[in-house]
Design an enzyme around this catalytic site. Structure first.
Site, short mmCIF file in Angstrom:
data_model
loop_
_atom_site.label_atom_id
_atom_site.label_comp_id
_atom_site.label_asym_id
_atom_site.label_seq_id
_atom_site.Cartn_x
_atom_site.Cartn_y
_atom_site.Cartn_z
N MET A 30 0.84 -1.20 0.00
CA MET A 30 0.00 0.00 0.00
C MET A 30 0.87 1.25 0.00
O MET A 30 0.38 2.35 0.27
CB MET A 30 -0.94 0.00 1.20
CG MET A 30 -1.90 -1.20 1.17
SD MET A 30 -3.40 -0.94 2.11
CE MET A 30 -2.76 -0.71 3.73
N HIS A 34 8.84 1.29 3.57
CA HIS A 34 9.87 1.33 4.61
C HIS A 34 10.73 0.08 4.49
O HIS A 34 10.54 -0.72 3.56
CB HIS A 34 9.21 1.44 5.99
CG HIS A 34 8.14 0.41 6.23
ND1 HIS A 34 8.42 -0.94 6.31
CD2 HIS A 34 6.79 0.52 6.36
CE1 HIS A 34 7.30 -1.61 6.52
NE2 HIS A 34 6.29 -0.75 6.54
N GLY A 36 10.73 -2.69 5.95
CA GLY A 36 9.99 -3.96 5.89
C GLY A 36 9.60 -4.29 4.45
O GLY A 36 9.88 -5.39 3.94
N HIS A 37 8.99 -3.32 3.78
CA HIS A 37 8.64 -3.50 2.37
C HIS A 37 9.89 -3.80 1.54
O HIS A 37 9.90 -4.66 0.68
CB HIS A 37 8.01 -2.23 1.79
CG HIS A 37 6.72 -1.83 2.42
ND1 HIS A 37 6.58 -0.64 3.11
CD2 HIS A 37 5.51 -2.41 2.44
CE1 HIS A 37 5.34 -0.53 3.53
NE2 HIS A 37 4.66 -1.59 3.15
N GLN A 61 -10.31 -2.84 1.96
CA GLN A 61 -9.81 -3.52 3.15
C GLN A 61 -9.80 -2.62 4.38
O GLN A 61 -9.35 -3.02 5.44
CB GLN A 61 -8.44 -4.15 2.90
CG GLN A 61 -7.29 -3.18 2.75
CD GLN A 61 -6.02 -3.90 2.30
OE1 GLN A 61 -5.91 -4.35 1.17
NE2 GLN A 61 -5.06 -4.00 3.21
N GLY A 147 4.93 -10.28 3.91
CA GLY A 147 5.64 -10.20 5.18
C GLY A 147 4.95 -11.04 6.24
O GLY A 147 3.72 -11.05 6.34
N LYS A 149 5.06 -10.33 9.20
CA LYS A 149 4.54 -9.39 10.20
C LYS A 149 3.02 -9.41 10.21
O LYS A 149 2.39 -9.33 11.24
CB LYS A 149 5.03 -7.98 9.88
CG LYS A 149 4.69 -7.00 10.95
CD LYS A 149 4.37 -5.66 10.38
CE LYS A 149 3.59 -4.89 11.39
NZ LYS A 149 2.63 -4.03 10.75
N SER A 186 4.07 1.25 8.19
CA SER A 186 3.71 2.58 7.68
C SER A 186 2.97 3.38 8.75
O SER A 186 2.97 4.61 8.73
CB SER A 186 2.82 2.46 6.45
OG SER A 186 3.40 1.59 5.51
P1 AMP Z 1 1.34 -2.99 3.48
O1 AMP Z 1 1.88 -1.91 2.62
O2 AMP Z 1 1.25 -2.64 4.93
O3 AMP Z 1 0.09 -3.61 2.92
O4 AMP Z 1 2.43 -4.15 3.43
C1 AMP Z 1 2.84 -4.71 2.22
C2 AMP Z 1 3.65 -5.95 2.49
O5 AMP Z 1 4.80 -5.63 3.29
C3 AMP Z 1 2.86 -7.01 3.30
O6 AMP Z 1 3.14 -8.30 2.79
C4 AMP Z 1 3.40 -6.83 4.68
O7 AMP Z 1 3.31 -8.00 5.47
C5 AMP Z 1 4.84 -6.49 4.40
N1 AMP Z 1 5.44 -5.81 5.57
C6 AMP Z 1 4.98 -4.70 6.19
N2 AMP Z 1 5.76 -4.41 7.25
C7 AMP Z 1 6.73 -5.35 7.30
C8 AMP Z 1 7.85 -5.61 8.16
N3 AMP Z 1 8.10 -4.83 9.21
N4 AMP Z 1 8.61 -6.68 7.90
C9 AMP Z 1 8.36 -7.49 6.85
N5 AMP Z 1 7.34 -7.31 5.99
C10 AMP Z 1 6.53 -6.25 6.21
#
Ligand code: AMP
Length: 280
Positions: A30, A34, A36-37, A61, A147, A149, A186
């Protein structure tokens, strides 16, 4: 690096890559990228010949009263980060491009979505599985990176992929953390200074639970330990603390053994989630 705004641009670019015999990887996000991404992005670039990152704040969502409007958006910075890692294509569609105005189909995974976050965010996982299924159909990747997470999301997406015979390999990637243990997210940027100082308590509490689990504690006992440690930080308002079976996500209750200890808690208005896995 190409930035695509439409599904057709993605289909054309991926078809060209495929015609050269390249393997395709997808990282759905999304945005507000950072570390993690970026760990997912690096893995995709390493393992696949042609890497696609989707950046889409998916409205379906988010529930009423959640942070859809406030959710951070910064495509320019995100695109630079992706380009720096060797990503081939960023897909950043509008809501109108993603969802036909007559759209009437929802992908819904049963059972696995009922507990943990699913119990507190009705409809959330339907939104996730629907958009991820659409992204899989648009990009048709060989591998997709998620992730751990968001552990429940990973398990739910993996089940959807299996049940709908989608030919994509789902890869789970370890949680990336700040130096003090807070899982990168995020939403961390919503935290004020005081909340940010308190935030690592969530991981600390989960680690205490994991120690107890390794010493043979039952699911229920582990949950009590986590609640106790998290309770040392009065700013936290826990939403759930659960020790669950890593495959079925059912609570362990009076059993012990391999488990995922997952928690969601509010710091002010910010909802944080985190989990740790205890192997058998
Ligand atoms: P989001 O943008 O929050 O939808 O996350 C996109 C992808 O990044 C998802 O698969 C999350 O699980 C992964 N993600 C977000 N934060 C982390 C993190 N700290 N460590 C590993 N993967 C992450």
């Amino acid at each position: 690096m190409q930035i695509a705004r439409t599904k057709q641009e993605v289909r054309d670019a991926v078809a060209a890559a495929r015609s050269e015999g390249l393997s395709v990887g997808l990282v759905p996000t999304m945005g507000a990228l950072h570390e993690g991404h970026m760990s997912l992005v690096r893995r995709a670039v390493e393992e696949c010949d042609y890497s696609v990152v989707s950046i889409f704040v998916n409205p379906t969502q988010f529930g009423p009263g959640e942070d859809l409007e406030a959710y951070p958006r910064d495509l320019e910075t995100d695109a630079k980060l992706c380009e720096g890692e060797g990503v081939n294509l960023v897909f950043a569609p509008s809501v109108e491009e993603m969802y036909d105005s007559n759209s009437c189909t929802v992908v819904s995974v049963k059972g696995l979505t009922e507990g943990l976050c699913g119990a507190h965010r009705p409809g959330h996982f339907d939104g996730v599985t629907t958009v991820v299924c659409k992204l899989f159909n648009i990009v048709q990747p060989d591998r997709a990176y998620f992730g751990l997470k968001d552990y429940q999301q990973f398990v739910v997406v993996r089940a959807m992929t299996r049940d709908l015979d989608i030919p994509v390999e789902i890869k789970g990637c370890p949680t990336v953390r700040e130096e003090d243990g807070l899982a990168a997210s995020s939403r961390n940027r919503y935290l004020n200074e005081r909340e940010r100082r308190a935030a690592p308590k969530l991981y600390e509490a989960l680690l205490a639970g994991a120690r107890a689990a390794r010493e043979g504690a039952t699911g229920r006992e582990v949950e009590r330990v986590v609640a106790e440690v998290l309770g040392q930080e009065p700013l936290f308002r826990p939403q759930y603390i659960r020790a669950v079976d890593p495959e079925t996500l059912t609570p362990l209750g009076d059993s012990s053994g391999p488990m995922v200890i997952a928690a969601a808690a509010y710091l002010g208005d910010t909802r944080l989630i985190d989990n740790v896995t205890v192997e058998g």
